[in-house]
Write a protein that holds these residues in place. Structure first.
Motif, mmCIF file in Angstrom:
data_model
loop_
_atom_site.group_PDB
_atom_site.id
_atom_site.type_symbol
_atom_site.label_atom_id
_atom_site.label_comp_id
_atom_site.label_asym_id
_atom_site.label_seq_id
_atom_site.Cartn_x
_atom_site.Cartn_y
_atom_site.Cartn_z
ATOM 1 N N GLN A 23 0.768 0.542 5.429
ATOM 2 C CA GLN A 23 1.796 1.570 5.401
ATOM 3 C C GLN A 23 2.401 1.802 6.775
ATOM 4 O O GLN A 23 3.604 2.018 6.905
ATOM 5 N N HIS A 24 1.589 1.756 7.816
ATOM 6 C CA HIS A 24 2.126 1.990 9.155
ATOM 7 C C HIS A 24 3.032 0.841 9.610
ATOM 8 O O HIS A 24 3.938 1.060 10.418
ATOM 9 N N SER A 221 4.374 15.193 8.908
ATOM 10 C CA SER A 221 3.643 15.112 7.640
ATOM 11 C C SER A 221 4.356 15.946 6.580
ATOM 12 O O SER A 221 4.794 17.061 6.852
ATOM 13 N N TYR A 259 -7.780 12.158 8.043
ATOM 14 C CA TYR A 259 -6.392 12.642 8.012
ATOM 15 C C TYR A 259 -5.674 12.273 9.301
ATOM 16 O O TYR A 259 -4.529 11.803 9.273
ATOM 17 N N TYR A 262 -4.356 8.598 9.836
ATOM 18 C CA TYR A 262 -3.073 8.214 9.240
ATOM 19 C C TYR A 262 -1.907 9.022 9.804
ATOM 20 O O TYR A 262 -0.834 8.481 10.055
ATOM 21 N N HIS A 263 -2.111 10.318 10.025
ATOM 22 C CA HIS A 263 -0.997 11.217 10.340
ATOM 23 C C HIS A 263 -0.790 11.466 11.833
ATOM 24 O O HIS A 263 0.226 12.063 12.198
#
Length: 329
Positions: A23-24, A221, A259, A262-263
């Motif tokens: 995804q990144h 986010s 969390y 990813y964020h």
């Protein structure tokens, strides 16, 4: 085996469910495209109920275009007709790929490769009159354009293309917005407000400014996703209310680290800081409910949290840096 075969076929702007792509990587490609290319308009496309609406007959035809072994075709057909088990009841559908199946992501990529990717690449080369950028992660599609005319023509053509293969665009979630380096200035000259934002892979993308006044793509986010995650944590804390503080702390530390992994991207400091603050507050409320001597003070819970929870820190590099390493050309 099919992954090895199709990895040679899939195009570069497809990122979903592929080896060594995540995804990144899709987020980086989108950010670099918006920042470095002539992108003034964005088509944020949403395919309605994609995994449930895939035509199995078209899917088999697409697979047969590349795979000649009838045994593989029969195995895929069995997979598609196996059905879905829910609450003890097996339901078999004539369409869809059966979410949860190990081969479903690959079949979805194959379907969109022939149904969208090859067509979109051909449209970019022969139909577009200006710059054009495409990023697709599974059924999440973002297309950038230099000219609004191209964007509207592509949107109409994409709708017709999907209808040919039993798919449709969600009329409310598919949008054309003015977005890019010059969007804010142009909208200001026309007396309009700030450029609209759009969501992609859990982040809200915003036209912003750096400290030096230059264009900066900001990613935050999504509020609804953060709210859902906090509800999940609240339920988890309710189940662990009577556990010792060290056990609660270890569990919360894993959740917060996951969390952040990813964020914790650049420009998202405020959001991850807010997330940690809400997690600490949920922990304080949980401990206060089981205490017979009054609630836990903020000073005390902050001391406990600082001993267990990671601090909100940007962990991931800027998109241009990572993109330059992976795509050195």
């Amino acid at each position: 085996m099919l992954n090895c075969v199709y990895e040679e076929e899939f195009l570069g702007f497809s990122y979903g469910f592929r080896p060594k792509r995540g995804q990144h990587d899709a987020l980086d490609a989108l950010a670099v495209g918006i920042t470095d290319k002539k992108v003034n308009f964005i088509v944020d496309a949403d395919v309605r109920s994609f995994f449930d609406e895939v035509s199995q007959s078209w899917l088999i035809r697409f697979v047969e275009h590349r795979i000649a072994d009838p045994r593989i075709i029969r195995l895929i057909q069995k997979w598609l007709k196996a059905g879905v088990l829910e609450d003890g009841v097996v339901t078999v559908s004539e369409k869809g790929t059966g979410q949860g199946s190990v081969i479903s992501p690959l079949l979805a990529n194959v379907y969109l490769h022939y149904g969208f990717d090859l067509w979109a690449e051909r449209w970019r080369r022969h139909e577009a009159t200006g710059g054009m950028m495409i990023v697709r992660y599974a059924d999440d599609i973002v297309v950038g354009f230099a000219h609004e005319v191209d964007a509207r023509r592509f949107w109409d053509a994409m709708r017709q293309r999907f209808e040919e293969f039993a798919l449709s665009l969600h009329p409310e979630k598919t949008r054309l917005i003015e977005f890019g380096r010059h969007a804010a200035d142009r909208r200001g000259q026309r007396g309009l407000g700030k450029p609209d934002t759009f969501n992609f892979l859990g982040f809200t993308h915003i036209c912003g400014r750096s400290r030096h006044g230059k264009f900066l793509l900001k990613r935050k986010s999504r509020r609804d996703r953060m709210r859902d995650k906090l509800k999940e944590i609240k339920e988890g804390m309710r189940q662990r209310m009577h556990q010792p503080i060290p056990e609660q702390g270890r569990w919360l530390a894993q959740v917060v680290r996951g969390y952040f992994a990813y964020h914790a991207v650049p420009t998202n400091s405020a959001s991850i800081g807010a997330f940690r603050h809400h997690v600490v507050d949920l922990w304080r409320c949980s401990l206060s409910r089981r205490s017979q001597h009054g609630g836990i003070t903020w000073q005390r819970i902050k001391q406990i949290a600082d001993g267990w929870l990671p601090q909100p820190t940007i962990l991931l590099p800027w998109p241009q840096q990572r993109f330059a390493v992976k795509h050195s050309r």
